[in-house]
Design a protein around this motif. Structure first.
Motif, PDB file in Angstrom:
ATOM      1  N   THR A  36       0.813  -1.216   0.000  1.00 32.15           N
ATOM      2  CA  THR A  36       0.000   0.000   0.000  1.00 32.15           C
ATOM      3  C   THR A  36       0.853   1.277   0.000  1.00 32.15           C
ATOM      4  O   THR A  36       0.317   2.376   0.013  1.00 32.15           O
ATOM      5  N   GLN A  37       2.176   1.096  -0.007  1.00 30.93           N
ATOM      6  CA  GLN A  37       3.062   2.274  -0.001  1.00 30.93           C
ATOM      7  C   GLN A  37       3.522   2.617  -1.411  1.00 30.93           C
ATOM      8  O   GLN A  37       4.630   3.093  -1.607  1.00 30.93           O
ATOM      9  N   SER A  41      -1.163   5.092  -4.571  1.00 26.55           N
ATOM     10  CA  SER A  41      -1.823   5.787  -3.453  1.00 26.55           C
ATOM     11  C   SER A  41      -1.920   7.286  -3.702  1.00 26.55           C
ATOM     12  O   SER A  41      -2.747   7.973  -3.104  1.00 26.55           O
ATOM     13  N   MET A  42      -1.069   7.802  -4.592  1.00 26.19           N
ATOM     14  CA  MET A  42      -1.032   9.249  -4.798  1.00 26.19           C
ATOM     15  C   MET A  42      -2.009   9.735  -5.867  1.00 26.19           C
ATOM     16  O   MET A  42      -2.198  10.938  -6.024  1.00 26.19           O
ATOM     17  N   GLY A 199       6.456  10.003  -5.969  1.00 24.23           N
ATOM     18  CA  GLY A 199       7.127   9.698  -4.721  1.00 24.23           C
ATOM     19  C   GLY A 199       8.514   9.137  -4.981  1.00 24.23           C
ATOM     20  O   GLY A 199       8.918   8.936  -6.133  1.00 24.23           O
ATOM     21  N   PHE A 200       9.246   8.872  -3.874  1.00 20.30           N
ATOM     22  CA  PHE A 200      10.614   8.354  -3.997  1.00 20.30           C
ATOM     23  C   PHE A 200      10.565   6.856  -4.308  1.00 20.30           C
ATOM     24  O   PHE A 200      10.913   6.032  -3.484  1.00 20.30           O
ATOM     25  N   ILE A 235       4.394  18.865  -5.119  1.00 16.38           N
ATOM     26  CA  ILE A 235       3.253  18.020  -4.790  1.00 16.38           C
ATOM     27  C   ILE A 235       2.058  18.415  -5.648  1.00 16.38           C
ATOM     28  O   ILE A 235       1.754  19.595  -5.830  1.00 16.38           O
ATOM     29  N   LEU A 302      -1.727  20.201   2.218  1.00 19.51           N
ATOM     30  CA  LEU A 302      -0.361  20.188   1.700  1.00 19.51           C
ATOM     31  C   LEU A 302       0.112  21.587   1.311  1.00 19.51           C
ATOM     32  O   LEU A 302       1.282  21.927   1.495  1.00 19.51           O
ATOM     33  N   TYR A 306       3.511  22.896   2.980  1.00 23.55           N
ATOM     34  CA  TYR A 306       4.726  23.075   2.173  1.00 23.55           C
ATOM     35  C   TYR A 306       4.906  24.493   1.638  1.00 23.55           C
ATOM     36  O   TYR A 306       6.014  24.926   1.389  1.00 23.55           O
ATOM     37  N   LYS A 464      19.594   1.438   2.758  1.00 25.11           N
ATOM     38  CA  LYS A 464      18.793   2.283   1.873  1.00 25.11           C
ATOM     39  C   LYS A 464      19.683   3.084   0.928  1.00 25.11           C
ATOM     40  O   LYS A 464      19.249   3.452  -0.161  1.00 25.11           O
TER      41      LYS A 464
ATOM     42  N   LEU B  34      16.109  13.550   5.490  1.00 17.95           N
ATOM     43  CA  LEU B  34      16.781  13.443   4.185  1.00 17.95           C
ATOM     44  C   LEU B  34      18.032  14.314   4.145  1.00 17.95           C
ATOM     45  O   LEU B  34      19.059  13.943   3.593  1.00 17.95           O
ATOM     46  N   THR B  45      18.945   5.323   8.633  1.00 17.75           N
ATOM     47  CA  THR B  45      18.004   4.506   7.873  1.00 17.75           C
ATOM     48  C   THR B  45      16.572   4.776   8.310  1.00 17.75           C
ATOM     49  O   THR B  45      16.259   4.732   9.509  1.00 17.75           O
ATOM     50  N   PHE B  46      15.732   5.093   7.335  1.00 17.59           N
ATOM     51  CA  PHE B  46      14.324   5.388   7.617  1.00 17.59           C
ATOM     52  C   PHE B  46      13.530   5.156   6.337  1.00 17.59           C
ATOM     53  O   PHE B  46      14.100   5.084   5.251  1.00 17.59           O
ATOM     54  N   ASP B  47      12.220   5.026   6.466  1.00 16.44           N
ATOM     55  CA  ASP B  47      11.369   4.728   5.313  1.00 16.44           C
ATOM     56  C   ASP B  47      10.555   5.948   4.902  1.00 16.44           C
ATOM     57  O   ASP B  47      10.125   6.732   5.750  1.00 16.44           O
ATOM     58  N   TYR B  48      10.314   6.062   3.613  1.00 18.33           N
ATOM     59  CA  TYR B  48       9.538   7.185   3.091  1.00 18.33           C
ATOM     60  C   TYR B  48       9.199   6.874   1.650  1.00 18.33           C
ATOM     61  O   TYR B  48       9.866   6.064   1.011  1.00 18.33           O
ATOM     62  N   MET B  49       8.171   7.489   1.133  1.00 20.82           N
ATOM     63  CA  MET B  49       7.858   7.323  -0.278  1.00 20.82           C
ATOM     64  C   MET B  49       7.166   8.571  -0.823  1.00 20.82           C
ATOM     65  O   MET B  49       7.763   9.364  -1.505  1.00 20.82           O
ATOM     66  N   CYS B  50       5.895   8.798  -0.448  1.00 19.30           N
ATOM     67  CA  CYS B  50       5.111   9.796  -1.200  1.00 19.30           C
ATOM     68  C   CYS B  50       5.364  11.245  -0.781  1.00 19.30           C
ATOM     69  O   CYS B  50       5.083  12.149  -1.517  1.00 19.30           O
ATOM     70  N   ARG B  51       5.868  11.470   0.419  1.00 22.51           N
ATOM     71  CA  ARG B  51       6.077  12.782   1.043  1.00 22.51           C
ATOM     72  C   ARG B  51       4.807  13.631   1.113  1.00 22.51           C
ATOM     73  O   ARG B  51       4.853  14.831   1.324  1.00 22.51           O
ATOM     74  N   SER B  52       3.629  13.032   0.914  1.00 18.66           N
ATOM     75  CA  SER B  52       2.411  13.835   1.000  1.00 18.66           C
ATOM     76  C   SER B  52       1.342  13.187   1.870  1.00 18.66           C
ATOM     77  O   SER B  52       0.172  13.468   1.712  1.00 18.66           O
ATOM     78  N   CYS B  55       1.024   7.494   1.650  1.00 18.44           N
ATOM     79  CA  CYS B  55       1.546   6.135   1.461  1.00 18.44           C
ATOM     80  C   CYS B  55       1.738   5.406   2.788  1.00 18.44           C
ATOM     81  O   CYS B  55       1.825   4.187   2.827  1.00 18.44           O
ATOM     82  N   GLY B  56       1.825   6.164   3.882  1.00 15.25           N
ATOM     83  CA  GLY B  56       1.882   5.536   5.204  1.00 15.25           C
ATOM     84  C   GLY B  56       3.213   4.924   5.570  1.00 15.25           C
ATOM     85  O   GLY B  56       3.293   4.151   6.519  1.00 15.25           O
ATOM     86  N   SER B  57       4.307   5.245   4.866  1.00 13.04           N
ATOM     87  CA  SER B  57       5.557   4.541   5.158  1.00 13.04           C
ATOM     88  C   SER B  57       6.456   5.249   6.162  1.00 13.04           C
ATOM     89  O   SER B  57       7.389   4.637   6.662  1.00 13.04           O
ATOM     90  N   CYS B  70       6.580  13.044   7.175  1.00 12.35           N
ATOM     91  CA  CYS B  70       6.360  14.001   6.084  1.00 12.35           C
ATOM     92  C   CYS B  70       5.286  15.033   6.406  1.00 12.35           C
ATOM     93  O   CYS B  70       5.078  15.959   5.623  1.00 12.35           O
ATOM     94  N   SER B  93      13.583   2.255  10.705  1.00 10.96           N
ATOM     95  CA  SER B  93      12.911   1.350   9.772  1.00 10.96           C
ATOM     96  C   SER B  93      12.435   0.102  10.517  1.00 10.96           C
ATOM     97  O   SER B  93      13.226  -0.571  11.178  1.00 10.96           O
TER      98      SER B  93
END
Lengths: 529, 234
Positions: A36-37, A41-42, A199-200, A235, A302, A306, A464, B34, B45-52, B55-57, B70, B93
């Motif tokens: 779900t990540q 989702s965006m 996203g990243f 965004i 957002l 931001y 990572k 970051l 070390t950490f988790d991230y994805m959407c920055r908005s 995504c819940g990570s 985020c 993480s």
């Protein structure tokens, strides 16, 4: 051994997994984040389907073909648009909480659509779609393995045998064999770095791995830029805002663009205005508090976080940034790549549904309709690969060991930021031969320099930085292919705009740009539609 | 501005230490992390994805409270830790597999959806619950899950209520049957989950709703039966 291995954790992957499991196939989903990540989702705007008159499937088909400017394939557009009402019905039947208007599924109008056609769930369409699919995959007991990073496709004599992956938590390379592999790894729009809505995650490792395995890619130069992203953070502000009447203005209050222009045209108008030094804002003050809180709550949150701007009170500063990649792994009508047993679906492919420019609301539709189709096709593969340690896996195991020993004389992160920036300015919304060639020579230099880069974090455990470095490696490899396509296509069409060739040229370029690698060398050709 | 981060690596001795970092100009905690990773310490070390926030990570704890990195504006001196109750892999993480298992064991998925007309009001009954991004922040804040890992936990129970409240779902009793053991009666209704949810979901209320639905199906709250030996009915 699994019948089908699916790489990716987003909507396309989960639809394929649900369909494969429903067909009685054993299926494993491998994803680098938890399912779900993912990028799905965006997605905010919606999912297209002609549900109510005066809208019709024919009108949906016409709009899609028109936006595709000759590169959308009529047969696939017909198939997907006609399957759309059924796709919505299916989603509704598995629990998708679509917004309603009265007792009907509500729809809104996005750019380039003749009628309001996008079904939505507030501004969380992608999120709710993804979680609905996830719940159903859990129900079916689909095997989900997260934090597994795709390295390569294992291919022998033109047949796909499985994949080699990095188990991120342990730092170990593994091979996972299957009768068929479906790539649903997403697009590569994060190649544009901070100047991307993505996203990243969207670094295109599936597309790059397919290319390394010898698969053909097509139309990579068609990258969609979304006209309205927050200026500082990139965004996305959904097209739903403009659909509801939000206006684009410059610092003098002068309006830019027209109502519901397609994304390419509007992005160009904004980009050119910004190049002249003007600042562009999205003004939604007149939409009112009630409307914004009901329909655009995420966007407001957002913008406040931001930009420090409240859309209720002030126009929001925006700029166009990379959003979606139309090109990708070239697939046939069964979603099979040019490698037997290797299928692909979603943004990582070019199924020729979007052509030169994608309409908002068509990509969620694509992943539902074609996700099922990919699974149905992959389910036909019955030949199990031989159980042995493949050469590819050995090479990849040694490669990961070697990465830890690289000298770190050049910081890949600095290189990546620089490359993203010059990609945006020279291979972005407006392109021109000399500048594209300049970027290409930088990319080739970066490729040579990879051996002098490396990682400072030497721990194998959940490294990572190693993943970031591998993503950068894929990005450098794919950027070359995008640039070669952009240089060779000496015309302007859809999202690909050449300042030096501003006209569309159907005589030469009513054709798909085919890119592939032979013995490590990039080859390119045009294939008439 | 300085922030302090709880670092963890199982191969190091000691495995856990606190490290302080100077950061500047970071609109969100994720930007700060970051910045540290890129400029100061590649091993963080950490988790991230959407920055908005969808995504819940990137859920972590700041000063003991669960937030999305985020969506959190960092302040000087704050202490950043990984989520609690889940296994930490490295630094911030964490492993979410065990947390996500609760979705299967509570049957937090559609069981028997039928085609019935839904209107805007019906949709509103499940709108908030279906905003969940599975960040696991609520689970990390849950004192019941901390002492009993068999507890189904807030996000799974909220999701079960999302399906029970869904007008299309017909198998409501089967949903309730799946959450009476280690579920709705074990919750102390402390409300931590509701306080930390970045999406404004109220799992505590959803659990209360599940309890009253269970009573309708003939279940009794076992916590209210303590006086049974007196032969009294309340």
């Amino acid at each position: 051994m699994f019948d089908i291995v699916i790489v990716g954790g987003g909507g396309a992957a989960l639809v394929a997994a649900i369909e494969a499991a429903t067909l009685g196939k054993s299926v494993l989903v491998l994803s680098k984040h938890y399912p779900t990540q993912s990028q799905t989702s965006m997605a905010q705007g919606g999912i297209n389907a002609a549900l109510y008159p005066p809208d019709s499937c024919d009108s949906h088909i016409q709009d899609t073909l028109k936006a595709g400017v000759g590169l959308a394939k009529e047969a696939i557009v017909q198939e997907v648009c006609r399957a759309a009402p059924k796709a919505i019905e299916w989603l509704d039947s598995i629990g998708m909480p679509f917004s309603r208007k009265g007792e009907a599924i509500a729809q809104r109008r996005l750019g380039g659509a003749t009628y309001p056609r996008a079904c939505y769930a507030q501004d969380y369409t992608g999120l709710k779609l993804l979680h609905t699919l996830y719940d159903n995959a859990v129900k079916l007991g689909v095997a989900l393995r997260s934090r597994t990073f795709l390295l390569n496709i294992i291919e022998e004599d033109g047949v796909c045998k499985g994949v080699s992956v990095l188990d991120m938590a342990r730092g170990k390379v593994e091979q996972i064999l299957a009768k068929a592999v479906i790539l649903a790894t997403g697009g590569y729009a994060k190649m544009y770095g901070a100047l991307s809505t993505n996203g990243f995650g969207s670094f295109g490792e599936g597309v790059a791995a397919a290319m390394r395995a010898g698969a053909k890619l097509s139309d990579l130069e068609f990258v969609q830029f979304h006209p309205t992203a927050l200026k500082k953070s990139s965004i996305l502000i959904s097209e739903a805002a403009r659909g509801a009447g939000a206006r684009l203005i410059d610092q003098e209050g002068q309006e830019i663009g027209g109502e519901l222009w397609t994304r390419d045209r509007l992005s160009r108008a904004i980009f050119e205005a910004m190049e002249e030094g003007r600042e562009i804002f999205l003004d939604m003050r007149h939409l009112g508090k009630e409307f914004i809180e009901k329909n655009l709550p995420q966007e407001r949150k957002l913008a406040l976080l931001y930009e420090g701007v409240d859309p209720l009170k002030e126009p929001v500063p925006i700029r166009p940034v990379a959003h979606y990649t139309m090109g990708g792994i070239d697939v046939d009508e069964n979603m099979q790549s040019s490698i037997q047993g290797l299928y692909a679906v979603g943004e990582c492919t070019n199924a020729k549904l979007h052509g030169a420019n994608r309409l908002g609301g068509n990509s969620l539709l694509e992943l539902v309709v074609l996700g099922k189709k990919a699974a149905q096709s992959a389910a036909q593969m019955e030949q199990a690969p031989q159980q042995k340690l493949f050469e590819r896996t050995k090479i990849d195991t040694n490669f990961i060991k070697a990465v830890f020993a690289l000298p770190n004389q050049i910081d890949f992160w600095e290189r990546q930021e620089f490359l993203s920036k010059i990609m945006y300015h020279n291979c972005g919304i407006v392109r021109e031969e000399m500048r594209l060639k300049g970027v290409l020579s930088v990319v080739r230099q970066h490729q040579k320099e990879l051996a002098f880069m490396g990682v400072r974090d030497k721990s194998p455990l959940m490294n990572k930085e190693l993943i970031n470095f591998l993503e950068y490696g894929n990005m450098v490899e794919l950027a070359e292919a995008v640039l070669v396509g952009a240089i060779q296509r000496t015309e302007s069409r859809g999202a690909h705009f050449r300042a030096d060739y501003p006209q569309r040229d159907d005589k030469k370029f009513l054709a798909h740009t085919m890119i592939w690698k032979e013995n490590g060398v990039l080859c390119a050709d045009f294939k008439p539609v | 501005m300085k922030i302090k981060i709880k670092r963890f690596h199982p191969h190091f001795e000691p495995p856990s230490i606190d490290m302080e970092y100077e950061v500047d100009n970071a609109p969100t905690l994720l930007d700060a992390l970051l910045q540290i990773k890129r400029q100061k310490d590649r091993t963080l070390t950490f988790d991230y994805m959407c920055r908005s926030g969808v995504c819940g990570s990137c859920a972590v704890r700041v000063e003991g409270k669960e937030v999305l990195a985020c969506q959190h504006i960092p302040k000087d001196g704050e202490y950043i830790e990984p989520l609690s109750v889940v296994d930490v892999i490295r630094d911030l993480s964490v492993r979410l597999e065990d947390a996500l298992v609760t979705l299967g064991s509570s049957k937090a998925y559609p069981l028997d959806m039928q085609k019935v007309a839904m209107n805007e009001e019906d949709e509103r009954l499940i709108e908030r619950q279906s905003d969940c991004i599975l960040c696991s922040g609520c689970l990390s804040s849950c004192p019941v899950y901390e002492s009993n890992e068999a507890f189904l936990g807030p996000f799974a129970l909220s999701r079960v209520w999302r399906y029970v409240a869904d007008k299309r779902e017909q198998a409501k009793k089967e949903h309730i049957d799946a959450v009476v053991q280690n579920g709705i009666w074990d919750c102390t209704l402390c409300g931590n989950c509701t306080q930390v949810c970045p999406q404004g979901i109220d799992p505590k209320n959803d659990i209360v709703m599940l309890q009253s639905k269970a009573v309708q199906f003939g279940y009794q709250n076992p916590n209210l039966g303590g006086f049974g030996s007196f032969g009294l009915e309340f």
